[in-house]
Design an enzyme around this catalytic site. Structure first.
Site, PDB file in Angstrom:
ATOM      1  CB  CYS B  81      -0.912   0.008   1.227  1.00 12.14           C
ATOM      2  SG  CYS B  81      -1.887  -1.495   1.431  1.00 12.14           S
ATOM      3  CB  SER B  82       3.548   2.385   2.283  1.00 15.13           C
ATOM      4  OG  SER B  82       2.693   2.252   3.386  1.00 15.13           O
TER       5      SER B  82
END
Lengths: 238, 238
Positions: B81-82
């Site tokens: 996600c990051s």
């Protein structure tokens, strides 16, 4: 964030109609033996989580054979938690160490990656051990959860602190509403103050002498004023 | 974090034994009329949350009368996600705007304060609108949740993206496991690619012509190779 502003919000949760679960965490509770199946999750980056194979930490590894001051709070990145609660412990870490406390522990119903990001932002990782309780099982086990959906948080921990020796709770302080910050800060979390405050609460709630032990105050006119005076006196001499 | 390392983890969730909930989000779903009671929570600081009286945003305010590319992910401060998912959309914001997309929206089963802290850390708040789904009600409504307790996260969103016009889903891509990042990135989320990919999936799954509409490919030897070739060709000309 100005503290004055925060104080104006103190009744925020109560205005939203939240009620606290009946607390079962009390003096004498053995955190290790009463919840042997419960584990917390040490705050870490996602990469560290993968490397650790998503390991968890049983309560005995945190509390057994140690003197621990532990505090719980509603959540990472929320107001009082960020501006007051964590800073209160972070700035007093040397005092705790000088008094023989082995570790300061912060727990919250967050996953360990979020908690790690927040601890890093607060620059508090060196002073405090942060543990996630991602499914709330620790806080549920000890009656410390409440519904904070009105604040867009869901079921979380209330705000509390405890002094724990070898797994056994020697003192515990729980805020009436989690937006308050009156009894769960570092100043009242040392063994001496914690035990004193717990004794005072017991005496005030019974409106008489406790069933066991010696009462701290035999008579007083305004209970609250008397308690505060005694605490202030002790605070100076401690 | 090296992408090579991430790729090595792509079967992480499947190895942990997770199974994805049956997805009910599909082409033609009207996000507004099918879940009128659902609201999301715009990412903000705690202070802004208090000032807004913890307001929420109904889905119609996000999708009605707009062309929206929306993507969902397992959680703030997690790996793919990051490192990949948010950056993929952030770096392509100008391309989306040039194609007439009104907004890029990221949703996750996090509270809005955590999501805000993460969005700020990723410097993505200007490019993407972040919305929390703190109780998971949005993702549950559309069959997009899965149990990620093995990764210390609890019930979260899988990884997905959709192109939505005036509330109606025109294309949707859901990763087989949330640690993968194959179909939900920005490159396949534009209307053209999204619709093409959805049609291809339909054709491949039916192993024949779809019941309605014209098949995109009438015959091919290796389905996957053919799909990739077609996508590559279209990618160059788009």
């Amino acid at each position: 964030m100005a503290f004055a502003t925060l104080k104006n919000r103190s009744s925020l949760y109560s205005r939203l109609g939240f009620s606290r679960a009946l607390a079962s965490l009390s003096i004498g509770t053995d955190l290790v033996s009463s919840a042997p199946e419960i584990a917390l999750q040490r705050a870490r980056t996602w990469d560290e989580g993968v490397s650790s194979k998503f390991s968890t930490t049983p309560l005995k590894d945190i509390f057994k054979g140690k003197k621990v001051v532990v505090f719980g709070l509603p959540g990472a990145y929320t107001g009082v938690c960020s501006a007051q609660h964590v800073p209160s412990y972070k700035s007093n870490v040397d005092k705790f160490k000088a008094k023989g406390i082995d570790s300061l522990v912060c727990v919250a119903v967050n996953d360990p990656y979020v908690l790690n990001g927040w601890a890093e932002k607060l620059q508090a990782k060196d002073a405090i051990e942060f543990y996630g309780d991602f499914d709330g099982s620790f806080h549920k086990s000890f009656g410390l959860t409440m519904d904070l959906s009105g604040a867009l948080l869901g079921e979380r921990s209330t705000r509390w602190s405890a002094y724990v020796e070898d797994g056994k709770v020697k003192a515990v302080n729980i805020e009436k509403v989690p937006s308050e910050f009156k009894v769960s800060g570092a100043e009242l979390a040392t063994p001496m103050y914690g035990q004193l405050l717990s004794r005072l609460k017991m005496e005030l709630s019974s409106q008489a002498r406790p069933k066991s032990g010696t009462p701290i105050f035999s008579s007083f006119t305004c209970s609250l004023c008397h308690v505060l005076t005694q605490l202030a006196t002790l605070y100076d001499s401690c």
